[in-house]
Design a protein around this motif. Structure first.
Motif, PDB file in Angstrom:
ATOM      1  N   ILE A 125       0.857  -1.197   0.000  1.00 35.91           N
ATOM      2  CA  ILE A 125       0.000   0.000   0.000  1.00 35.91           C
ATOM      3  C   ILE A 125       0.888   1.239   0.000  1.00 35.91           C
ATOM      4  CG2 ILE A 125      -1.638   1.338   1.387  1.00 35.91           C
ATOM      5  CD1 ILE A 125      -2.830  -1.299   2.296  1.00 35.91           C
ATOM      6  N   ARG A 126       0.541   2.218  -0.805  1.00 36.23           N
ATOM      7  CA  ARG A 126       1.319   3.450  -0.873  1.00 36.23           C
ATOM      8  C   ARG A 126       0.407   4.670  -1.039  1.00 36.23           C
ATOM      9  NH1 ARG A 126       4.442   0.247   0.476  1.00 36.23           N
ATOM     10  NH2 ARG A 126       6.551  -0.206  -0.319  1.00 36.23           N
ATOM     11  N   SER A 127       0.781   5.755  -0.361  1.00 35.23           N
ATOM     12  CA  SER A 127       0.142   7.054  -0.595  1.00 35.23           C
ATOM     13  C   SER A 127       1.077   7.940  -1.402  1.00 35.23           C
ATOM     14  CB  SER A 127      -0.178   7.737   0.737  1.00 35.23           C
ATOM     15  OG  SER A 127       1.013   8.122   1.402  1.00 35.23           O
ATOM     16  N   PHE A 128       2.364   7.550  -1.451  1.00 26.54           N
ATOM     17  CA  PHE A 128       3.431   8.304  -2.113  1.00 26.54           C
ATOM     18  C   PHE A 128       3.640   9.673  -1.474  1.00 26.54           C
ATOM     19  CE2 PHE A 128       1.697   5.316  -5.224  1.00 26.54           C
ATOM     20  CZ  PHE A 128       2.830   4.563  -5.469  1.00 26.54           C
ATOM     21  N   ASP A 129       3.292   9.751  -0.200  1.00 26.73           N
ATOM     22  CA  ASP A 129       3.544  10.952   0.604  1.00 26.73           C
ATOM     23  C   ASP A 129       4.410  10.534   1.786  1.00 26.73           C
ATOM     24  OD1 ASP A 129       3.589  13.234   2.119  1.00 26.73           O
ATOM     25  OD2 ASP A 129       1.423  13.323   2.486  1.00 26.73           O
ATOM     26  N   ILE A 130       5.723  10.707   1.650  1.00 24.69           N
ATOM     27  CA  ILE A 130       6.640  10.227   2.669  1.00 24.69           C
ATOM     28  C   ILE A 130       6.501  11.004   3.972  1.00 24.69           C
ATOM     29  CG2 ILE A 130       8.611  11.722   2.184  1.00 24.69           C
ATOM     30  CD1 ILE A 130       8.629   7.895   2.892  1.00 24.69           C
ATOM     31  N   ASN A 131       5.821  12.143   3.943  1.00 24.86           N
ATOM     32  CA  ASN A 131       5.578  12.909   5.172  1.00 24.86           C
ATOM     33  C   ASN A 131       4.456  12.302   6.008  1.00 24.86           C
ATOM     34  OD1 ASN A 131       7.557  14.964   4.695  1.00 24.86           O
ATOM     35  ND2 ASN A 131       6.188  15.845   3.146  1.00 24.86           N
ATOM     36  N   MET A 132       3.730  11.369   5.425  1.00 19.95           N
ATOM     37  CA  MET A 132       2.703  10.659   6.178  1.00 19.95           C
ATOM     38  C   MET A 132       3.387   9.583   7.022  1.00 19.95           C
ATOM     39  SD  MET A 132      -0.459   8.325   4.718  1.00 19.95           S
ATOM     40  CE  MET A 132      -1.280   9.702   3.917  1.00 19.95           C
ATOM     41  N   PRO A 133       3.214   9.632   8.352  1.00 24.76           N
ATOM     42  CA  PRO A 133       3.916   8.658   9.210  1.00 24.76           C
ATOM     43  C   PRO A 133       3.706   7.211   8.795  1.00 24.76           C
ATOM     44  CG  PRO A 133       2.895  10.362  10.551  1.00 24.76           C
ATOM     45  CD  PRO A 133       2.430  10.584   9.142  1.00 24.76           C
ATOM     46  N   LYS A 134       2.506   6.874   8.398  1.00 22.98           N
ATOM     47  CA  LYS A 134       2.228   5.499   8.018  1.00 22.98           C
ATOM     48  C   LYS A 134       2.964   5.097   6.752  1.00 22.98           C
ATOM     49  CE  LYS A 134      -2.264   4.745  10.226  1.00 22.98           C
ATOM     50  NZ  LYS A 134      -3.674   4.322  10.020  1.00 22.98           N
ATOM     51  N   GLU A 135       3.232   6.046   5.869  1.00 26.41           N
ATOM     52  CA  GLU A 135       3.938   5.724   4.630  1.00 26.41           C
ATOM     53  C   GLU A 135       5.345   5.226   4.927  1.00 26.41           C
ATOM     54  OE1 GLU A 135       4.043   5.726   0.242  1.00 26.41           O
ATOM     55  OE2 GLU A 135       2.578   5.494   1.845  1.00 26.41           O
TER      56      GLU A 135
END
Length: 362
Positions: A125-135
């Motif tokens: 799973i990816r949001s491609f937002d590395i600033n998101m802690p879960k990413e």
């Protein structure tokens, strides 16, 4: 084979329960396989009560690490120390971690440091937002894992693009569907359902959990007002946690059809999901269940962990935008909602595939 299964929060247990049943069934067939369930939180965690385990038809965890920290660094460090001790005292061949929590990443690191194989359930799973802690948790856990169990082709593609070896990636399906399918005939109508004079398929189910959403008070008020204004007289049932109930009450919105109440146990909540005319939620898990059950779902986000829910399922992403929410509700009331279908391998047999793979590889 010994498998240590790690849960870091209440939603993890919904995905772990089918694995435990599959392990027990395999063991009953004469195979040498066992599991140990570890919860990284405290035994008196109010979100983890006895009813959860009875509802899911599993036994309580074998061990509680007792870690409950808000600060990321302290949480990760304490879990690593406690889980390392757990593995020292209870050797295992595979550590299976779930989703994308700090506990997921921390236990994967600990296992890998000890030379133990790591299996990641709901990988890719990816949001491609590395600033998101879960990413960050997802990326690190996936990179450490020996077995990456994915729910769909999007997750497979994400892993392929990062150079993950195809021999470690297994498209097994969505394990949450195993749980809702197993429990579908066990769902229970809450006692208050008839008291409120609710009718199946004639109410709106509202679920909210994300603090970022409710902390934007002006927009949160607009969202609730939009739901009320576009309900067309349908009752709005909102079983929520105490902090969400307080936030809604503080908005000062009074409406006869808005019923804010305490959160429900799993079997009662599942009944509400199945019988709703439409669900409005900020939960990806709820959107996945809605797709399996064929219930229209409006997700208060622009991101879905499983894009299959809106590409071919019954889900639509409306963000935290009241105007998009109103448009979607009008579409529903005009009988213009799409007919969803089940994504590939969302068939309730994911856990069986996982245990078969681990048994064959082990």
């Amino acid at each position: 084979m010994k498998i240590t299964i790690v849960a870091g929060a209440r939603p993890n247990f919904m995905k772990i329960a089918p694995l435990i049943r599959a392990i027990n069934n395999t063991k009953d067939s004469g195979n040498n396989i066992s599991y140990r369930l570890v919860y990284t939180g405290k035994e008196n965690d109010p979100s983890i009560d006895d009813s959860l385990f009875s509802d899911l038809d599993i036994k309580a965890p074998d061990a509680y690490l007792g870690i409950d920290e808000k600060n990321f660094a302290e949480l990760a460090a304490k879990i690593i120390i406690a889980f390392d001790k757990e593995l020292e005292e209870n050797p295992t061949q595979v550590v299976l971690v779930v989703d994308d929590l700090t506990a997921t990443m921390s236990c994967a690191i600990t296992a890998k440091k000890r030379g133990i194989k790591v299996a990641h359930l709901v990988a890719g799973i990816r949001s491609f937002d590395i600033n998101m802690p879960k990413e960050m948790n997802r990326v690190i856990t996936d990179n450490l894992s020996d077995y990456l169990f994915t729910a769909g082709s999007d997750a497979n593609r994400n892993l392929n693009q990062t150079g993950t070896s195809e021999t470690n990636v297994f498209h097994v399906g969505n394990i949450l569907i195993d749980t809702i399918r197993f429990n579908r005939n066990r769902l229970l109508k809450p006692a208050w359902f008839d008291v409120l004079k609710l009718e199946p398929k004639e109410y709106i189910l509202l679920t909210i959990n994300k603090r970022n959403l409710i902390n934007n008070k002006s927009n949160f008020k607009r969202i609730i007002e939009t739901i009320v204004a576009n309900s067309q007289g349908l009752p709005i049932v909102a079983p929520v946690r105490p902090y969400v109930e307080e936030a809604i009450n503080n908005l000062g919105i009074q409406h006869d059809n808005l019923h804010v109440m305490p959160s429900q146990n799993y079997l009662h909540f599942g009944y509400l999901v199945e019988q709703a005319k439409v669900i409005i939620s900020d939960s990806g898990n709820v959107a996945e269940e809605a797709t399996f059950l064929g219930v229209p779902c409006l997700t208060l986000s622009d991101y879905a962990e499983h894009p299959e829910t809106w590409r071919i399922g019954t889900n639509e992403l409306v963000g935290e935008d009241p105007s998009r929410l109103a448009e979607a509700l009008n579409k529903l009331h005009n009988n213009e909602w799409k007919v969803g279908k089940l994504p590939e391998r969302w068939d309730g047999r994911t856990a069986e595939r996982i245990i078969q793979i681990l048994s064959d590889k082990g």
